[in-house]
Each structure stands twice: as C-alpha cells, then as structure tokens.
Design a protein around this motif. Structure first.
Motif, PDB file in Angstrom:
ATOM      1  N   HIS A  40      28.344   9.988 -38.676  1.00 58.05           N
ATOM      2  CA  HIS A  40      29.401   9.296 -39.414  1.00 58.05           C
ATOM      3  C   HIS A  40      28.781   8.237 -40.309  1.00 58.05           C
ATOM      4  O   HIS A  40      27.615   7.849 -40.144  1.00 58.05           O
ATOM      5  CB  HIS A  40      30.419   8.665 -38.454  1.00 58.05           C
ATOM      6  CG  HIS A  40      29.801   7.779 -37.410  1.00 58.05           C
ATOM      7  ND1 HIS A  40      29.421   6.480 -37.667  1.00 58.05           N
ATOM      8  CD2 HIS A  40      29.486   8.008 -36.106  1.00 58.05           C
ATOM      9  CE1 HIS A  40      28.910   5.945 -36.566  1.00 58.05           C
ATOM     10  NE2 HIS A  40      28.935   6.852 -35.606  1.00 58.05           N
ATOM     11  N   CYS A  41      29.570   7.739 -41.262  1.00 62.02           N
ATOM     12  CA  CYS A  41      29.033   6.847 -42.286  1.00 62.02           C
ATOM     13  C   CYS A  41      28.540   5.519 -41.726  1.00 62.02           C
ATOM     14  O   CYS A  41      27.644   4.892 -42.300  1.00 62.02           O
ATOM     15  CB  CYS A  41      30.072   6.608 -43.376  1.00 62.02           C
ATOM     16  SG  CYS A  41      31.503   5.611 -42.903  1.00 62.02           S
ATOM     17  N   ASP A  61      32.051   9.556 -45.344  1.00 56.57           N
ATOM     18  CA  ASP A  61      32.131  10.476 -44.209  1.00 56.57           C
ATOM     19  C   ASP A  61      32.360  11.869 -44.772  1.00 56.57           C
ATOM     20  O   ASP A  61      33.316  12.100 -45.524  1.00 56.57           O
ATOM     21  CB  ASP A  61      33.328  10.123 -43.305  1.00 56.57           C
ATOM     22  CG  ASP A  61      33.060   8.965 -42.367  1.00 56.57           C
ATOM     23  OD1 ASP A  61      31.939   8.890 -41.824  1.00 56.57           O
ATOM     24  OD2 ASP A  61      33.975   8.149 -42.161  1.00 56.57           O
ATOM     25  N   GLY A  66      33.674  11.614 -38.951  1.00 54.64           N
ATOM     26  CA  GLY A  66      34.108  10.225 -39.051  1.00 54.64           C
ATOM     27  C   GLY A  66      35.595  10.105 -39.279  1.00 54.64           C
ATOM     28  O   GLY A  66      36.415  10.703 -38.572  1.00 54.64           O
TER      29      GLY A  66
END
Length: 296
Positions: A40-41, A61, A66
């Motif tokens: 995820h980011c 994402d 995410g």
C-alpha cells in the motif's frame, strides 16, 4: 516541529476510484512513489518524509490495493496498471515526472517509461524486472492450455475464499513480520496499521483484494518487454537485494537491454531493500536524483 502527514485524494481510471497520498509542496518537482503487489502507498512514509522538502511527493494505491477500489471482475492485468499510472500522470499534469518504484510497481513504471520516454525524468526500480529468464523459460515450457486451466481453477478458489480475519492488530502484525524478517518492530507495526481494515466484529483483514493472489495469465511477450526497456531514455537505477529471491539483471543478462541504467546491489537486504537498508537506500537515491532536482 514535525511536519504533518499526507492528505488523501482520489482520481478516476477506467471507472474505478483510485486513492493517492499527497505529501504537499505542490510547487516542487513531482515525484511518484509506486508500491509493489499486495502492499500500500503508506509503506513509503519514511521515504516520503525524507524527500518532501525538495519534491512534490505523490504515492498512489494501485487498484485492488490499500484504499483504492477493487476491480469488479477481479482482473488485474499489467496493462490495466499501466493505464492507471498514465491516467494519474495525465490528470495531475505531472510529466516529466521522477519515479521511485518497488517490485510490481517497478515493472509498471518501466513499461510506462518505455511507452512514454519523454514523460519520465529519472527512474528508480527496486527489483522491478519481473520473472527471471529461467522462470520465463520454465513457464513457456508448460502446456499453455494446462496453464490457463490452472488460472481458472485458481480464480474459482479465490472467489470461494473469504478474506482472512485476524483477531487483532498484533495477530496481523505477527503475520507481517513472518513475511519479512528484516523489518523492525516499528516498521512492521506501521505497515500493518495502514494495511488492514477493521471489520464490524472487531477483527481485521488485509486491504488488498484476494484476486491479487492469482498469477497473471497473459502478459506482454518478453521480446516486446525488452523492446520497451530499450526505449527508455531517462537515467535508470535498478536496485537489488543481495539476499532477495529476485534475479539480478547484471548476472542474468537483462541489464543489456537498458541504454542508460546502473545496477546496484544492496548487501544484507532482501526484496524490500528500501525497508531493509533504509539509510543506504536513501543515500543512494538522493545522490542519483540530485541532478534531476537541480534541473527541474
């Protein structure tokens, strides 16, 4: 004073609402941080904190990951991701953009840079070249119909599988640490907190779509992939962990397809070398990106 964290935004790509974290500093040159598969980011938070004073850092994402929407048909082919990246750059007016990307994100960034060489100023790809030549040869030796039947069976199994529920954050954290023994307790907890949703019954589940466990049934043929790599004109840094499972392109011959690339191996690091050797990683990319920052 500690700077505030990122703000959350979204953009639309192929009717999907996709999320990205924006670390501010809009007047600075744009830099994209692209995560890998089932990540995820917010796994880039440490990197973003180091770079945000000089760059306008944006971390999306990917679809199915995410806080982005899942593909309704459970399809996550490579070109869908390339389109999403192209849409983000286009809609936000980011070109020419600098990109730092990990694993699957690196693979997508390299494809994009080959398709749109003028849109990428510099590129760092962490273990992003995909399967090794040996793995590709093994795959190609398999009967294509058997491989496709296997994909159908795997997708049917994914449809029947409910997202795993963990009793609490600590149980999910233990799973996170089992996947990467290099992570510190602080890193693992941060990645876990931002990587789960809390269910109504108090349990937690990973945010990513179960269908992401499926193998890509079809992809860009390897000769076309190599042609895309050859079309990349920007300076490119290919990073590899000494103790990773990924095949190093300097050793397996794939580095020859890049006109302007340097391969760097990180000692005592695995596949997530940007976590495993963070200080060395930051020193390496800051040095590599410095002239791009001066020219922006």
């Amino acid at each position: 004073m500690t700077m505030a964290g990122p703000t959350s935004h979204s953009f639309t790509s192929q009717r999907l609402r996709l999320h990205y974290a924006d670390w501010g500093n809009a007047g600075a040159p744009p830099l994209l941080l692209l995560h890998g598969g089932r990540d995820h980011c917010r796994s880039w938070d440490w990197t973003a904190q180091q770079l945000r004073r000089d760059w306008h850092v944006i971390a999306p994402d990917w679809r199915g990951h995410g806080d982005s929407a899942w593909s309704p048909d459970g399809e996550y082919g490579s070109m869908a991701y390339v389109y999403d990246l192209a849409q983000l750059v286009h809609q936000q007016g980011l070109a020419p953009v600098t990109i730092v990307a990990h694993s699957m994100g690196g693979s997508i960034a390299l494809r994009y840079a080959g398709l749109y060489p003028d849109n990428v100023r510099k590129l760092v790809a962490i273990e992003g070249l995909g399967p090794s030549p040996a793995m590709l040869a093994k795959r190609q030796a398999e009967d294509f119909a058997a491989r496709q039947r296997g994909w159908i069976e795997a997708k049917r199994a994914a449809a029947a599988r409910l997202p795993r529920r963990y009793a609490n954050i600590d149980e999910a954290l233990a799973r996170m640490k089992s996947e990467n023994s290099f992570l510190s307790d602080e890193q693992a907890r941060h990645l876990t907190i931002h990587g789960v949703n809390h269910n109504e019954d108090g349990t937690c589940s990973w945010k990513f779509d179960n269908y992401l466990h499926l193998p890509w049934i079809s992809d860009t043929p390897q000769d076309q992939m190599e042609a895309l790599w050859q079309r990349i004109t920007c300076p490119t840094l290919l990073l590899y962990g000494e103790k990773s499972w990924a095949s190093n392109p300097q050793a397996d011959g794939r580095a020859v397809h890049f006109a302007n690339a340097e391969v760097v191996t990180f000692p005592d690091a695995g596949h997530w070398l940007h976590h495993d050797r963070f200080d060395l990683f930051m020193a390496t990319i800051v040095r590599f990106l410095s002239d791009a920052l001066a020219a922006a």
